[in-house]
Design a protein around this motif. Structure first.
Motif, mmCIF file in Angstrom:
data_model
loop_
_atom_site.group_PDB
_atom_site.id
_atom_site.type_symbol
_atom_site.label_atom_id
_atom_site.label_comp_id
_atom_site.label_asym_id
_atom_site.label_seq_id
_atom_site.Cartn_x
_atom_site.Cartn_y
_atom_site.Cartn_z
ATOM 1 N N MET A 1 -19.728 37.172 39.596
ATOM 2 C CA MET A 1 -19.330 36.737 40.935
ATOM 3 C C MET A 1 -18.046 35.919 40.820
ATOM 4 S SD MET A 1 -21.578 34.565 43.721
ATOM 5 C CE MET A 1 -22.894 35.775 43.694
ATOM 6 N N SER A 2 -17.048 36.257 41.586
ATOM 7 C CA SER A 2 -15.775 35.556 41.488
ATOM 8 C C SER A 2 -15.847 34.193 42.148
ATOM 9 C CB SER A 2 -14.668 36.385 42.159
ATOM 10 O OG SER A 2 -14.853 36.414 43.564
ATOM 11 N N ILE A 11 -24.199 27.503 45.180
ATOM 12 C CA ILE A 11 -24.255 26.733 43.935
ATOM 13 C C ILE A 11 -25.317 25.650 44.025
ATOM 14 C CG2 ILE A 11 -22.956 25.155 42.450
ATOM 15 C CD1 ILE A 11 -20.429 26.743 43.218
ATOM 16 N N VAL A 12 -25.369 24.932 45.139
ATOM 17 C CA VAL A 12 -26.316 23.834 45.291
ATOM 18 C C VAL A 12 -27.752 24.354 45.308
ATOM 19 C CG1 VAL A 12 -27.130 22.025 46.863
ATOM 20 C CG2 VAL A 12 -24.675 22.292 46.432
ATOM 21 N N SER A 13 -28.007 25.425 46.041
ATOM 22 C CA SER A 13 -29.381 25.956 46.099
ATOM 23 C C SER A 13 -29.833 26.469 44.732
ATOM 24 C CB SER A 13 -29.480 27.068 47.149
ATOM 25 O OG SER A 13 -28.630 28.154 46.826
ATOM 26 N N THR A 14 -28.923 27.087 43.981
ATOM 27 C CA THR A 14 -29.257 27.544 42.629
ATOM 28 C C THR A 14 -29.472 26.355 41.703
ATOM 29 O OG1 THR A 14 -27.951 29.554 42.967
ATOM 30 C CG2 THR A 14 -28.503 28.968 40.691
ATOM 31 N N ALA A 15 -28.660 25.322 41.866
ATOM 32 C CA ALA A 15 -28.827 24.106 41.061
ATOM 33 C C ALA A 15 -30.180 23.461 41.316
ATOM 34 C CB ALA A 15 -27.707 23.121 41.369
ATOM 35 N N MET A 29 -23.059 23.297 33.765
ATOM 36 C CA MET A 29 -22.258 24.318 34.444
ATOM 37 C C MET A 29 -22.398 25.687 33.781
ATOM 38 S SD MET A 29 -21.159 22.702 36.981
ATOM 39 C CE MET A 29 -20.717 21.070 37.584
ATOM 40 N N ARG A 30 -22.624 25.707 32.461
ATOM 41 C CA ARG A 30 -22.765 26.985 31.773
ATOM 42 C C ARG A 30 -24.044 27.707 32.215
ATOM 43 N NH1 ARG A 30 -20.304 28.975 27.473
ATOM 44 N NH2 ARG A 30 -19.325 26.955 27.044
ATOM 45 N N SER A 31 -25.177 26.982 32.213
ATOM 46 C CA SER A 31 -26.442 27.610 32.617
ATOM 47 C C SER A 31 -26.429 27.968 34.099
ATOM 48 C CB SER A 31 -27.614 26.677 32.298
ATOM 49 O OG SER A 31 -27.478 25.436 32.967
ATOM 50 N N LEU A 32 -25.776 27.144 34.902
ATOM 51 C CA LEU A 32 -25.679 27.431 36.333
ATOM 52 C C LEU A 32 -24.816 28.669 36.568
ATOM 53 C CD1 LEU A 32 -26.472 26.414 39.143
ATOM 54 C CD2 LEU A 32 -24.424 24.977 39.124
ATOM 55 N N GLY A 33 -23.694 28.751 35.843
ATOM 56 C CA GLY A 33 -22.828 29.916 35.980
ATOM 57 C C GLY A 33 -23.522 31.197 35.558
ATOM 58 N N LYS A 34 -24.356 31.110 34.529
ATOM 59 C CA LYS A 34 -25.088 32.287 34.075
ATOM 60 C C LYS A 34 -26.028 32.797 35.156
ATOM 61 C CE LYS A 34 -27.893 33.914 30.179
ATOM 62 N NZ LYS A 34 -28.528 33.535 28.885
ATOM 63 N N ARG A 35 -26.685 31.888 35.844
ATOM 64 C CA ARG A 35 -27.606 32.297 36.914
ATOM 65 C C ARG A 35 -26.852 32.928 38.089
ATOM 66 N NH1 ARG A 35 -33.065 28.926 37.700
ATOM 67 N NH2 ARG A 35 -33.568 28.572 35.507
ATOM 68 N N LEU A 36 -25.637 32.478 38.301
ATOM 69 C CA LEU A 36 -24.840 32.983 39.418
ATOM 70 C C LEU A 36 -23.900 34.104 38.995
ATOM 71 C CD1 LEU A 36 -24.027 29.532 41.049
ATOM 72 C CD2 LEU A 36 -25.301 31.383 42.145
ATOM 73 N N ASP A 37 -23.993 34.480 37.723
ATOM 74 C CA ASP A 37 -23.114 35.522 37.183
ATOM 75 C C ASP A 37 -21.651 35.172 37.458
ATOM 76 O OD1 ASP A 37 -22.421 37.865 35.887
ATOM 77 O OD2 ASP A 37 -22.532 39.085 37.712
ATOM 78 N N SER A 38 -21.311 33.948 37.102
ATOM 79 C CA SER A 38 -19.963 33.452 37.371
ATOM 80 C C SER A 38 -19.529 32.548 36.228
ATOM 81 C CB SER A 38 -19.938 32.694 38.697
ATOM 82 O OG SER A 38 -18.636 32.272 39.016
ATOM 83 N N ALA A 39 -18.232 32.377 36.081
ATOM 84 C CA ALA A 39 -17.703 31.518 35.024
ATOM 85 C C ALA A 39 -17.982 30.054 35.341
ATOM 86 C CB ALA A 39 -16.198 31.733 34.884
ATOM 87 N N PRO A 40 -18.257 29.229 34.322
ATOM 88 C CA PRO A 40 -18.485 27.800 34.544
ATOM 89 C C PRO A 40 -17.344 27.118 35.287
ATOM 90 C CG PRO A 40 -19.111 28.396 32.314
ATOM 91 C CD PRO A 40 -18.431 29.595 32.890
#
Length: 228
Positions: A1-2, A11-15, A29-40
């Motif tokens: 995801m770009s 981001i907040v709801s996933t966090a 940020m790394r684990s959060l980005g992985k869940r969102l399929d996005s770069a940290p």
């Protein structure tokens, strides 16, 4: 995801889901980005840093508490309803208790909740100073009662990280604690009582009992001041 397709709300709801599952230590940020399929780096673009992300997540969960209609509900019921709602919310999100002690937390949802709490006591007839004290006393009572569940979850995570069965380790510690407690007469009597379900276990009604006692005291203070 770009970066451009992400939103702060996403981001907040996933966090929040990540915090619920893994606690504050599991949020980065790394684990959060992985869940969102996005770069940290995309996380930083939208929420600046972890401290601000925790603040945003904490404020979001305060919106889960239903604010009672004060035109149709007496102040005592409203105070109990809001305190219970806060207690249930904190048990759903045990990381919030830890965050209270280690992060600067504020936001619109928290302020809306606090303003409504003050309205409960203002409508009851308290002076502004006593309304502040009543609101603070109930807040600290709820926060204190939420610590146990949060600590238990944190402890289980720590024991799991060390390897082995956390339930077995807790059972062993409980057995040792019970053996120590038997040296003290009142604790021994409660351990041996057939009405006690287990040493170190709080009855399910402890929160309701304590909240009722606290609000009884607040009510008596209001009644005394009105008749003085």
């Amino acid at each position: 995801m770009s970066r451009d397709s992400l939103t702060r709300d996403q981001i907040v709801s996933t966090a929040i889901r990540l915090l619920d599952e893994e606690g504050l230590d599991g949020l980065n940020m790394r684990s959060l980005g992985k869940r969102l399929d996005s770069a940290p780096t995309a996380m930083y673009w939208h929420v600046q840093n972890k401290d601000n992300l925790v603040r945003l997540a904490a404020d979001a969960v305060w919106a889960e508490i239903t604010l009672p209609d004060l035109t149709t509900m007496d102040w005592r019921t409203a105070a109990e309803t809001m305190a219970t709602g806060m207690y249930e919310m904190m048990n759903r999100h045990p990381w919030l208790v830890q965050a209270q002690a280690s992060y600067l937390l504020y936001g619109e949802n928290k302020s809306r909740h606090d303003d409504h709490v003050l309205a409960v006591y203002d409508n009851a007839g308290f002076t502004p100073a006593d309304a502040d004290r009543a609101a603070a006393a109930v807040f600290m009572f709820v926060l204190g009662n939420s610590v146990g569940a949060a600590a238990n979850i944190s402890l289980r995570r720590r024991l799991s990280a060390k390897g082995g069965d956390p339930d077995a380790k807790l059972a062993e510690a409980l057995e040792s604690a019970t053996a120590v407690a038997r040296h003290f007469p009142r604790l021994r009597a409660r351990i041996e009582s057939a009405t006690v379900t287990g040493y170190n276990e709080s009855p399910d009604t402890s929160f309701e009992f304590g909240l009722g006692a606290l609000l009884d005291g607040i009510h008596r203070r209001l009644t005394t001041e009105k008749t003085a």
